[in-house]
Write an enzyme that holds these catalytic residues in place. Structure first.
Site, PDB file in Angstrom:
ATOM      1  N   LYS A   1       4.718  -2.506  -5.223  1.00 48.92           N
ATOM      2  CA  LYS A   1       5.089  -3.155  -3.953  1.00 48.92           C
ATOM      3  C   LYS A   1       3.797  -3.349  -3.160  1.00 48.92           C
ATOM      4  O   LYS A   1       3.287  -2.418  -2.553  1.00 48.92           O
ATOM      5  CB  LYS A   1       6.050  -2.233  -3.194  1.00 48.92           C
ATOM      6  CG  LYS A   1       6.987  -2.891  -2.207  1.00 48.92           C
ATOM      7  CD  LYS A   1       6.386  -3.807  -1.173  1.00 48.92           C
ATOM      8  CE  LYS A   1       6.242  -3.157   0.186  1.00 48.92           C
ATOM      9  NZ  LYS A   1       5.489  -4.032   1.129  1.00 48.92           N
ATOM     10  N   SER A  61      -0.925   4.409   5.204  1.00 44.91           N
ATOM     11  CA  SER A  61      -1.119   5.233   6.395  1.00 44.91           C
ATOM     12  C   SER A  61      -0.478   6.612   6.225  1.00 44.91           C
ATOM     13  O   SER A  61       0.464   6.793   5.437  1.00 44.91           O
ATOM     14  CB  SER A  61      -0.506   4.523   7.602  1.00 44.91           C
ATOM     15  OG  SER A  61       0.877   4.377   7.387  1.00 44.91           O
ATOM     16  N   GLY A  82       3.121   7.710   4.609  1.00 43.79           N
ATOM     17  CA  GLY A  82       3.019   8.744   3.576  1.00 43.79           C
ATOM     18  C   GLY A  82       4.040   9.861   3.793  1.00 43.79           C
ATOM     19  O   GLY A  82       4.720  10.293   2.865  1.00 43.79           O
ATOM     20  N   GLU A  98      -2.826   8.564  -1.099  1.00 42.11           N
ATOM     21  CA  GLU A  98      -4.163   8.213  -0.596  1.00 42.11           C
ATOM     22  C   GLU A  98      -3.960   7.689   0.818  1.00 42.11           C
ATOM     23  O   GLU A  98      -3.477   6.568   1.006  1.00 42.11           O
ATOM     24  CB  GLU A  98      -4.782   7.110  -1.462  1.00 42.11           C
ATOM     25  CG  GLU A  98      -4.987   7.488  -2.909  1.00 42.11           C
ATOM     26  CD  GLU A  98      -6.190   8.385  -3.125  1.00 42.11           C
ATOM     27  OE1 GLU A  98      -6.884   8.700  -2.148  1.00 42.11           O
ATOM     28  OE2 GLU A  98      -6.403   8.778  -4.276  1.00 42.11           O
ATOM     29  N   CYS A 148     -10.336   2.900   4.326  1.00 37.85           N
ATOM     30  CA  CYS A 148      -9.817   4.222   4.689  1.00 37.85           C
ATOM     31  C   CYS A 148     -10.926   5.247   4.890  1.00 37.85           C
ATOM     32  O   CYS A 148     -10.825   6.118   5.739  1.00 37.85           O
ATOM     33  CB  CYS A 148      -8.859   4.682   3.616  1.00 37.85           C
ATOM     34  SG  CYS A 148      -9.562   4.470   1.976  1.00 37.85           S
ATOM     35  N   GLU A 156      -7.562   7.074  13.732  1.00 39.15           N
ATOM     36  CA  GLU A 156      -8.013   6.019  12.827  1.00 39.15           C
ATOM     37  C   GLU A 156      -7.728   4.662  13.468  1.00 39.15           C
ATOM     38  O   GLU A 156      -6.578   4.357  13.799  1.00 39.15           O
ATOM     39  CB  GLU A 156      -7.284   6.124  11.491  1.00 39.15           C
ATOM     40  CG  GLU A 156      -7.783   5.083  10.513  1.00 39.15           C
ATOM     41  CD  GLU A 156      -7.066   5.150   9.175  1.00 39.15           C
ATOM     42  OE1 GLU A 156      -5.822   5.110   9.161  1.00 39.15           O
ATOM     43  OE2 GLU A 156      -7.754   5.215   8.139  1.00 39.15           O
TER      44      GLU A 156
HETATM   45  P1  NAP Z   1       1.034   1.226   5.763  1.00 39.55           P
HETATM   46  O1  NAP Z   1       1.593   0.637   6.978  1.00 39.55           O
HETATM   47  O2  NAP Z   1       1.224   2.670   5.515  1.00 39.55           O
HETATM   48  O3  NAP Z   1       1.644   0.395   4.541  1.00 39.55           O
HETATM   49  C1  NAP Z   1       1.304   0.675   3.208  1.00 39.55           C
HETATM   50  C2  NAP Z   1       2.416   0.174   2.295  1.00 39.55           C
HETATM   51  O4  NAP Z   1       3.615   0.926   2.520  1.00 39.55           O
HETATM   52  C3  NAP Z   1       2.787  -1.281   2.517  1.00 39.55           C
HETATM   53  O5  NAP Z   1       3.078  -1.877   1.274  1.00 39.55           O
HETATM   54  C4  NAP Z   1       4.030  -1.151   3.371  1.00 39.55           C
HETATM   55  O6  NAP Z   1       4.866  -2.277   3.321  1.00 39.55           O
HETATM   56  C5  NAP Z   1       4.699   0.044   2.732  1.00 39.55           C
HETATM   57  N1  NAP Z   1       5.710   0.702   3.569  1.00 39.55           N
HETATM   58  C6  NAP Z   1       5.953   0.551   4.897  1.00 39.55           C
HETATM   59  N2  NAP Z   1       6.966   1.362   5.277  1.00 39.55           N
HETATM   60  C7  NAP Z   1       7.360   2.044   4.182  1.00 39.55           C
HETATM   61  C8  NAP Z   1       8.357   3.037   3.928  1.00 39.55           C
HETATM   62  N3  NAP Z   1       9.129   3.525   4.900  1.00 39.55           N
HETATM   63  N4  NAP Z   1       8.477   3.518   2.683  1.00 39.55           N
HETATM   64  C9  NAP Z   1       7.681   3.070   1.675  1.00 39.55           C
HETATM   65  N5  NAP Z   1       6.742   2.128   1.851  1.00 39.55           N
HETATM   66  C10 NAP Z   1       6.574   1.616   3.085  1.00 39.55           C
HETATM   67  O7  NAP Z   1      -0.527   0.979   5.671  1.00 39.55           O
HETATM   68  P2  NAP Z   1      -1.307  -0.376   5.917  1.00 39.55           P
HETATM   69  O8  NAP Z   1      -1.227  -0.704   7.365  1.00 39.55           O
HETATM   70  O9  NAP Z   1      -0.874  -1.393   4.930  1.00 39.55           O
HETATM   71  O10 NAP Z   1      -2.793   0.060   5.516  1.00 39.55           O
HETATM   72  C11 NAP Z   1      -3.625   0.761   6.380  1.00 39.55           C
HETATM   73  C12 NAP Z   1      -3.603   2.261   6.097  1.00 39.55           C
HETATM   74  O11 NAP Z   1      -3.842   2.526   4.738  1.00 39.55           O
HETATM   75  C13 NAP Z   1      -4.673   2.991   6.846  1.00 39.55           C
HETATM   76  O12 NAP Z   1      -4.154   4.150   7.438  1.00 39.55           O
HETATM   77  C14 NAP Z   1      -5.668   3.367   5.769  1.00 39.55           C
HETATM   78  O13 NAP Z   1      -6.445   4.478   6.044  1.00 39.55           O
HETATM   79  C15 NAP Z   1      -4.808   3.566   4.594  1.00 39.55           C
HETATM   80  N6  NAP Z   1      -5.576   3.381   3.364  1.00 39.55           N
HETATM   81  C16 NAP Z   1      -5.896   4.478   2.628  1.00 39.55           C
HETATM   82  C17 NAP Z   1      -6.655   4.336   1.482  1.00 39.55           C
HETATM   83  C18 NAP Z   1      -7.042   5.526   0.645  1.00 39.55           C
HETATM   84  O14 NAP Z   1      -7.406   5.343  -0.502  1.00 39.55           O
HETATM   85  N7  NAP Z   1      -6.972   6.725   1.141  1.00 39.55           N
HETATM   86  C19 NAP Z   1      -7.065   3.077   1.067  1.00 39.55           C
HETATM   87  C20 NAP Z   1      -6.723   1.997   1.856  1.00 39.55           C
HETATM   88  C21 NAP Z   1      -5.957   2.169   2.994  1.00 39.55           C
HETATM   89  P3  NAP Z   1       4.668  -3.424   4.427  1.00 39.55           P
HETATM   90  O15 NAP Z   1       3.294  -3.963   4.212  1.00 39.55           O
HETATM   91  O16 NAP Z   1       5.688  -4.415   4.108  1.00 39.55           O
HETATM   92  O17 NAP Z   1       4.863  -2.766   5.758  1.00 39.55           O
END
Ligand code: NAP
Ligand code: MG
Length: 497
Positions: free
Chosen positions: A190, A243, A247, A264, A298, A399
């Site tokens: 996804k 995020s 998570g 992650e 991240c 963040e």
């Molecule tokens: P996000 O809002 O957590 O979304 C990540 C994914 O989860 C998206 O595909 C999102 O779908 C999906 N999602 C949303 N709600 C969900 C739920 N209740 N259950 C399961 N999946 C769900 O993160 P983002 O805004 O896309 O990315 C930014 C974050 O990612 C930052 O906090 C960053 O630090 C982190 N990040 C971490 C790493 C690492 O390796 N540690 C790498 C890159 C990014 P939708 O897009 O449709 O909402």
């Protein structure tokens, strides 16, 4: 300011809405719904994309299960390796298109997205090697009463639900795919709603590489599709990047069938510059540790700790470097930084710029959205450096996920380790120094998954990457990553005497 170029025609985008990829073919969402993905450089619609939901996730999980139990389970490690090597070649050949899709969808400059070709090929070839070199062991049992033979089998964990963020669409999708293909698992991916295009194209390339139907499925959609995947009883493991808030939701949703999990998550990494550092490389390194990909990484080194004797000079030089970064049209080869990914992200980053100023920080570079000329319609934030920051300010703790650095002076190595660790996160970290003692004391002292010394943000397929504390658990890359895609079975055999 030069105008934003009109995007070239991409054949993949030209014929109607982009469909889900399930069981080896493109299919519309069962609901018939689509959503729009936007070009953040212009604010214009780039493509309509099928909006998968729980029903589509269920169909994809069942296809992945059939594939897992079907012919794919009889593929030998060398067969999987060969398929991965074919996929590596195909991806490299098609990388200009994949990079262009990411530039249009995410806004990352083309000079940056095209660099991903090398890593994509390297990842698939490294994991192709692991496909044939990962195996169980034999153990001399001390507790079998007779002559015996004891060994372990490494068996693929099953159907994997992979959920990705938007900040590196193609690279992150390949990273998730690698251990799946190498171990003999199957996957439902996804992607994030903000950047779903290149993962859909990747699924087509997997089919072209001869990977059987149902092994790689991609269901685009919104958060509810991710939630359905995290809950689905037919999913054995969830590999999540995103995020910390989402998570936590996934950890709860996974409890039903006790899924294996890897997380992650976010970060607020400390990058420590000692007074004896090579100034030229530390200035550029500390700046790009934050500004690369518009700060949407991240492990970005957003807490820039600078030793007091060089603090004033260093922040002046980072501010000058930040002002020299070419922000603008992502399609222009000379551009170094594009927009942030979405209107929502723009608002979030700008709100932190205001919070920083309201709490007393001062912007030595940047500090407000770019609204001149051609950039006004896109989501552009200039590289920003805040000084007069205290450790307890929100811009130093939370963040932001944008091109915003907080500079903080420090005096001693003990102090900077303690302040570096005063964070709920523990993902990355950096240290710039010529002194071995300081380098290794900081490297050992920081409670983070990675510490870079005199470099930053280097990723290697063989080197584990992941978080301590609320930055998550599990590692991506390296042999440790592979192990998370296996169950270990012990077989104990009593031999006839
Ligand atoms: P996000 O809002 O957590 O979304 C990540 C994914 O989860 C998206 O595909 C999102 O779908 C999906 N999602 C949303 N709600 C969900 C739920 N209740 N259950 C399961 N999946 C769900 O993160 P983002 O805004 O896309 O990315 C930014 C974050 O990612 C930052 O906090 C960053 O630090 C982190 N990040 C971490 C790493 C690492 O390796 N540690 C790498 C890159 C990014 P939708 O897009 O449709 O909402
Ligand atoms: Mg987009």
């Amino acid at each position: 300011m030069q105008p934003i170029s009109t995007p070239p025609l991409v054949p993949f985008l030209s014929n109607g809405p982009k469909l889900l990829f399930i069981d080896g073919k493109p299919v519309p969402a069962r609901s018939g719904k689509t959503f729009q993905t936007i070009n953040p450089a212009t604010g214009k619609v780039l493509a309509e994309v099928a909006q998968g939901s729980a029903e589509d996730i269920d169909i994809a999980v069942k296809a992945a299960r059939r594939a897992f139990e079907g012919p794919w389970s009889r593929w030998r490690p060398a067969d999987r390796q060969q398929a991965m090597l074919r996929l590596a070649d195909l991806i490299e050949r098609n990388y200009d298109e994949l990079a262009l899709l990411d530039t249009l969808d995410l806004g990352a400059p083309i000079s940056r997205t095209t660099l991903g070709r090398k890593r994509a090929g390297a990842l698939l070839r490294y994991y192709g090697g692991l496909a044939t070199s990962t195996h169980g062991e034999t153990i001399d049992s001390s507790f079998m009463p007779h002559e015996s033979l004891t060994y372990t089998l490494k068996e693929p964990v099953g159907v994997v639900g992979a959920i990705n963020p938007w900040n590196g669409p193609i690279g992150m999708a390949i990273w998730k795919l690698c251990p799946v293909l190498a171990s003999g698992c199957t996957v439902v991916l996804k992607p994030a709603e903000q950047a779903p295009l290149s993962p859909l194209r990747l699924a087509q390339l997997c089919a072209e590489a001869g990977i059987p139907d149902g092994v790689v499925n991609v269901v685009t959609g919104l958060g509810d599709a991710g939630a359905a995947l995290a809950e689905h009883p037919g999913v054995d493991k969830v590999a999540f990047t995103g995020s910390t808030d989402v998570g936590r939701k996934i950890v709860r949703a996974s409890a039903g069938n006790l899924k294996r999990l890897s997380m992650e998550l976010g970060g607020k990494s400390a990058n420590v510059v000692f007074a004896d550092a090579n100034m030229d490389s530390a200035v550029a390194g500390a700046a790009m540790a934050v500004y690369m990909n518009s700060g949407q990484i991240c492990s970005a080194g957003t807490r820039m700790f600078v030793q007091r004797p060089i603090y004033d000079e260093f922040v002046e030089r980072v501010a000058a470097f930040a002002k020299s970064i070419r922000v603008g049209d992502p399609l222009d080869e000379a551009t170094q930084m594009g927009p942030v990914v979405s209107a929502e992200q723009l608002e979030r980053v700008c709100s932190y710029l205001e919070i920083g100023k309201a709490q007393g920080a001062r912007a030595l570079a940047g500090g407000a959205r770019l609204t001149e000329g051609a950039l006004a319609k896109g989501y552009f934030v200039p590289p920003t450096l805040f000084v007069d920051v205290r450790d307890d300010m929100r811009i130093a703790r939370e963040e932001i996920f944008g091109p915003v650095a907080a500079a903080l002076p420090f005096d001693t190595v003990e102090e900077v380790i303690a302040r570096g660790n005063d964070s709920e996160y523990g993902l990355g970290g950096g240290v710039w120094t010529r002194d071995l003692n300081n380098a290794h004391r900081v490297a050992k002292g920081l409670r983070t998954g990675t510490v870079w010394v005199n470099c930053y943000q280097v990723l290697d397929p063989a080197v584990p990457f992941g978080g301590y504390k609320m930055s998550g658990f599990g590692r991506e890359s390296g042999n440790e990553h592979m192990q998370e895609y296996f169950e270990t079975k012990a077989v104990m055999v009593k031999l006839d005497s």
